[in-house]
Design an enzyme around this catalytic site. Sequence first.
Site, short mmCIF file in Angstrom:
data_model
loop_
_atom_site.label_atom_id
_atom_site.label_comp_id
_atom_site.label_asym_id
_atom_site.label_seq_id
_atom_site.Cartn_x
_atom_site.Cartn_y
_atom_site.Cartn_z
N THR A 270 0.85 -1.20 0.00
CA THR A 270 0.00 0.00 0.00
C THR A 270 0.88 1.25 0.00
OG1 THR A 270 -1.58 -1.27 1.28
CG2 THR A 270 -2.02 1.06 1.09
N SER A 272 3.71 1.55 -1.44
CA SER A 272 4.17 1.75 -2.84
C SER A 272 3.08 2.43 -3.65
CB SER A 272 4.50 0.42 -3.50
OG SER A 272 5.45 -0.24 -2.75
N LYS A 273 1.85 2.01 -3.41
CA LYS A 273 0.74 2.64 -4.15
C LYS A 273 0.65 4.12 -3.79
CE LYS A 273 -2.15 -1.41 -4.82
NZ LYS A 273 -1.38 -2.43 -4.08
N ILE A 274 0.79 4.41 -2.51
CA ILE A 274 0.72 5.82 -2.07
C ILE A 274 1.82 6.62 -2.76
CG2 ILE A 274 1.06 7.33 -0.06
CD1 ILE A 274 -0.41 5.19 1.63
N ILE A 277 0.96 7.36 -6.35
CA ILE A 277 -0.02 8.46 -6.47
C ILE A 277 0.68 9.80 -6.28
CG2 ILE A 277 -2.11 9.48 -5.46
CD1 ILE A 277 -2.87 6.56 -4.57
#
Length: 548
Positions: A270, A272-274, A277
């Site tokens: 998560t 990495s996803k942040i 973005i």
Amino acid sequence: MTLLLRHGASLVPVFDPNVVTHIIISGRDCGSGKVADKAGYKKMSDVPLSIPTLTWDWIADGISFGKMPEHWDAGGKYIAFPERSQRNSKSDASVSNANARSTIAKKVQTNLERRKYRWANTSKATVVSGTPPIVPEAISGAESGVSVQCDKDDPLAEFYEAAAAEHFERVSARESDDDDSDPGPSKNAKKFAAQFTCDNPHPGPVGGCPNQDIVDQLSTLLDLVKCQPGPEPRQRAYTYSRAISSLRAHPKRIKSFEDAKRLPGVGERTASKIMEIIQTGGLERIKHENSESVQVVKLFQGIYGVGQNTAQMWYNNGCRTLEDLKTNPRIVLSDAQKVGIQFYDDINDRMPRAEAGALFELIKPIALSIDPALFVEIMGSYRRGKADCGDIDILISRDPSDGRTHEGILQELLERLVQAGIVTEHLALPGDFEDLENCYRGLCRLPNVAGSKRRRIDFLTVPWKNKGGALLYYTGDDIFNRSMRYKASTMGFSLNQRGLSAGVVRDPSRRSIKLNKGNIVASETEEEIFKMLNIKYRPPHERVTHFK
Ligand code: DCP
Ligand code: MG
């Protein structure tokens, strides 16, 4: 289901292999494919072997003998699908060579032993899930003869609510721990007060959420994952929800991977996803998740009264568009769903605040013309001051001290609103209009305004004594509500839309089950509920935690 409930069972709405211990097949025409589909699997062989698939006879015999037959596999008497019986019975003998399979076997054995123990100790079944599969699990703690109360729509609703509130409050508390900008003797007192979101005059970060763009992208991803069947997407949805809660409560902008990873509930993936973005303004994963089936299920879920299961079933029946739903002979639409399709775009559009206000200003005088002593208040996002509203939520009650009540008023009001061209379609009518507590759902529009859109409207009527509880609940917002409920529970109270109760006794191992309903101690006004919970009264605009 009623029979099983009577024998100590309880319900969960979704198949979860970690919770479910047995699948009980009660219908004759229930093939293994159908059962697998209901459980969110492609085929029956994907359903964990640790969960036996048994016939209703197992339950029937258990009820007759006062104890579930322990040897359910004996002679194949209770086995619903023979292929699973063979695999199960082989499980502890024939898997000695393969590591993976021996792990499964061990699990099966342990589970069976645990279950045997539970059955032997409780002699009770717990029904899990709705239509087949019906899955029993033993209850520990609930005594027979005790009246068990469950939420009508979702028996675990309160449990989810409490868990979410607990998580959210833990996140908030952690933020206040990190904040060392306010040293001095009053720090501890302030910290304690700030532990509950509802105690804070600015329940979210002051000036809005500094990570709103990340919240938005993860919320889009969450919406897509929620449209997918099965336990794996459910787990991911839970992970994203936790990350979103943490981000909402975080007062500073996340700048690095380490910042992100420090958030409660945020792991490496998560984080990495942040970072993606933050660095690109978007999230590739959203495109990947946005498959045709997800888009269609999402489209169908936009129809009033349609949830994920129905949407998925329609997709499985070959429907891809709203038009398909009307023409496919296998699809039987309810009247409300037909209305939902007819006004799909209107209903899924948010209305400007001014329009909600104008509709309420038309409706309130009509209600008062029936009885000037009525209490008529708009709730929901409008009362919190939001710039746009998804629907109109109206509360009606009446002080009975002059010997009269609002009994029958809702029906009369609806007739007048239909005549005035304000209420245009009904979606859900109360069972008995004479009840003091009722809920109506429908569509309305501004009459005499060319091209005015259909808007969702809900009327709620409650006895005068519950007015404050209802007003508080339906004003929201949802996270503020959860926070108040959570604070109430830590103080030994229970808060719901009827008010604040003391002396509620919950089953210690299954908090959603009330063994004693307790007594209402505050409910007529919002103020008295705030006071009992030792929270300074927050006007509706101070109950905002969502800043979008
Ligand atoms: N509510 C809640 N938990 C839910 C659903 C609702 O606490 N799961 C409460 C808080 C909401 C209120 O009911 O604010 C009204 O529900 P709405 O769905 O109408 O939500 P809002 O009025 O806040 O927003 P919208 O503008 O989308 O209607
Ligand atoms: Mg609303």
